[in-house]
Design an enzyme around this catalytic site. Structure first.
Site, PDB file in Angstrom:
ATOM      1  N   LYS A 117       0.817  -1.209   0.000  1.00 24.78           N
ATOM      2  CA  LYS A 117       0.000   0.000   0.000  1.00 24.78           C
ATOM      3  C   LYS A 117       0.851   1.260   0.000  1.00 24.78           C
ATOM      4  O   LYS A 117       0.510   2.249  -0.669  1.00 24.78           O
ATOM      5  CB  LYS A 117      -0.936  -0.007   1.210  1.00 24.78           C
ATOM      6  CG  LYS A 117      -2.096  -0.985   1.083  1.00 24.78           C
ATOM      7  CD  LYS A 117      -3.050  -0.875   2.252  1.00 24.78           C
ATOM      8  CE  LYS A 117      -4.249  -1.797   2.051  1.00 24.78           C
ATOM      9  NZ  LYS A 117      -5.213  -1.738   3.179  1.00 24.78           N
ATOM     10  N   CYS A 239     -16.470  -5.581   6.810  1.00 21.00           N
ATOM     11  CA  CYS A 239     -15.290  -4.745   6.659  1.00 21.00           C
ATOM     12  C   CYS A 239     -15.610  -3.339   7.140  1.00 21.00           C
ATOM     13  O   CYS A 239     -16.439  -2.646   6.542  1.00 21.00           O
ATOM     14  CB  CYS A 239     -14.842  -4.705   5.196  1.00 21.00           C
ATOM     15  SG  CYS A 239     -13.428  -3.606   4.914  1.00 21.00           S
TER      16      CYS A 239
END
Length: 384
Positions: A117, A239
């Site tokens: 990321k 999530c």
């Protein structure tokens, strides 16, 4: 045939000259833009703050270093906003990789799947604003070895080789939040904690200045205080922070208050919440807990108490004498009721209810004292 060849040669020569002139024009524009970058930093979108008189020098943003921990739903958008604002140096921490499941973010793209990321974020951010100095660290800050490196980066990586000006926590678990809290309490670093609820429609940000405001350990979440492993609470298919709207709102709050803190305008929030279901934005001041479990937090509290406080001018008030000499508590009774019969209304306005006259009241009292049927009482009440 030769004439045709000569004509083709002239056309080719003209095309080359045109291409050369075009390239020269493009180069001149690029050089002009580059000089503007040096002089006025057009990448920064903070010029309006100066033009509106909110800040004196928006370009001070170049002098600051901000660390963003967690490049997920909130962190990636936060990093992009800071980059567009022209922050001087941006330090990114994360250890996850980009997955297709992350495409609900406002930042990552499908072709970045498989990259770390921080690597994917740095590549995108440098294309947005090459003026920002971006540093990336791809490791888990909660491990023993990485934590030492984490604290070293936070305390030595500003543009002046000192501690960073601000840390933004955009992580999604309590373990990482406590690691950041521990580091900031130990080295007296100011930071913002942020988060999005599991239902994805609520979020918050919290400003934490060690010793002055409550740290994350001063009032720990229930599952932490109960020594429950948060990994056992994770549900399949759920999530947190899965809505781009909620993530964008929380990231906007976070960066807005970051700018207020760094450029010193407006009032930095102590705590700001957001509930999308009711459009509710709670704010509050969180004082530090004198019995906090974090030893360094208690140490910072004592240091803050010893700091000289700015004097607040208090207007002198005349001494108020008691209403009565023997009235120890200063209690007085004031008539506040208003007789409806004394109410006056403007012309053309009528009252929905009127006060009955004395004769009607007396008739009603006489009727109730005699043996009168219920129907007769109802008829008398309607006539009032």
């Amino acid at each position: 045939m030769s004439n045709i060849q000569e004509l083709e040669a002239k056309i080719k020569d003209l095309e080359e000259k045109l291409a050369s002139a075009t390239q020269k024009n493009v180069r001149e524009k690029i050089e002009t833009m580059s000089s503007e970058v040096v002089d006025s930093n057009p990448y920064s979108r903070l010029m309006a703050l100066k033009r509106m008189g909110i800040v004196n020098n928006y370009e001070r943003i170049r002098e600051f270093t901000v660390a963003v921990v967690g490049i997920g739903g909130v962190g990636s958008v936060t990093a992009e906003m800071l980059t567009r604002c022209g922050i001087g140096r941006l330090i990114l921490f994360d250890y996850d990789k980009v997955e297709l499941a992350n495409m609900n973010r406002l930042f990552f793209q499908p072709h970045q799947s498989g990259l770390s990321k921080v690597e994917a974020a740095a590549d995108t951010l440098r294309n947005i604003n090459p003026d920002v100095d971006i540093h990336t660290y791809n490791y888990n800050i909660t491990t023993v070895d990485s934590f030492d490196n984490f604290t070293n980066v936070l305390t030595t990586s500003s543009l002046t080789d000192g501690p960073v000006e601000l840390i933004l926590s955009c992580v999604d678990n309590f373990e990482a939040r406590f690691a950041i809290n521990t580091a900031c309490n130990e080295f007296n670093l100011t930071w913002f904690e942020s988060g999005v609820s599991e239902n994805a429609v609520s979020g918050h940000i919290q400003f934490i200045s060690p010793g002055e405001t409550a740290c994350f350990a001063c009032a720990p979440p229930l599952i932490v205080a109960s020594n429950i492993d948060e990994k056992t609470l994770k549900r399949d298919g759920v999530c947190a922070a899965s809505l781009p709207t909620t993530m964008g709102i929380v990231a906007g709050f976070l960066v807005q208050n970051t700018l207020k803190y760094l450029l010193q305008f407006g009032q930095v929030t102590n705590y700001l919440g957001y509930s999308a279901l009711t459009d509710f934005f709670p704010t509050m001041n969180l004082k530090p807990n004198p019995n906090c479990d974090d030893l360094n937090c208690r140490k910072r509290q004592k240091e803050f108490e010893l700091k000289p406080k700015p004097e607040v001018a208090v207007e002198a008030k005349e001494e108020e004498k008691p209403v009565h000499e023997d009235n120890e508590w200063g209690i007085s009774l004031v008539e506040e009721s208003v007789d409806e019969r004394d109410v006056t209304v403007s012309e053309g306005v009528t009252l929905a209810y009127t006060f009955p006259d004395q004769s009607s009241i007396e008739e009603c009292q006489e009727a109730t004292s005699n043996d009168v049927s219920l129907d007769e009482l109802m008829a008398q009440m309607k006539s009032i």
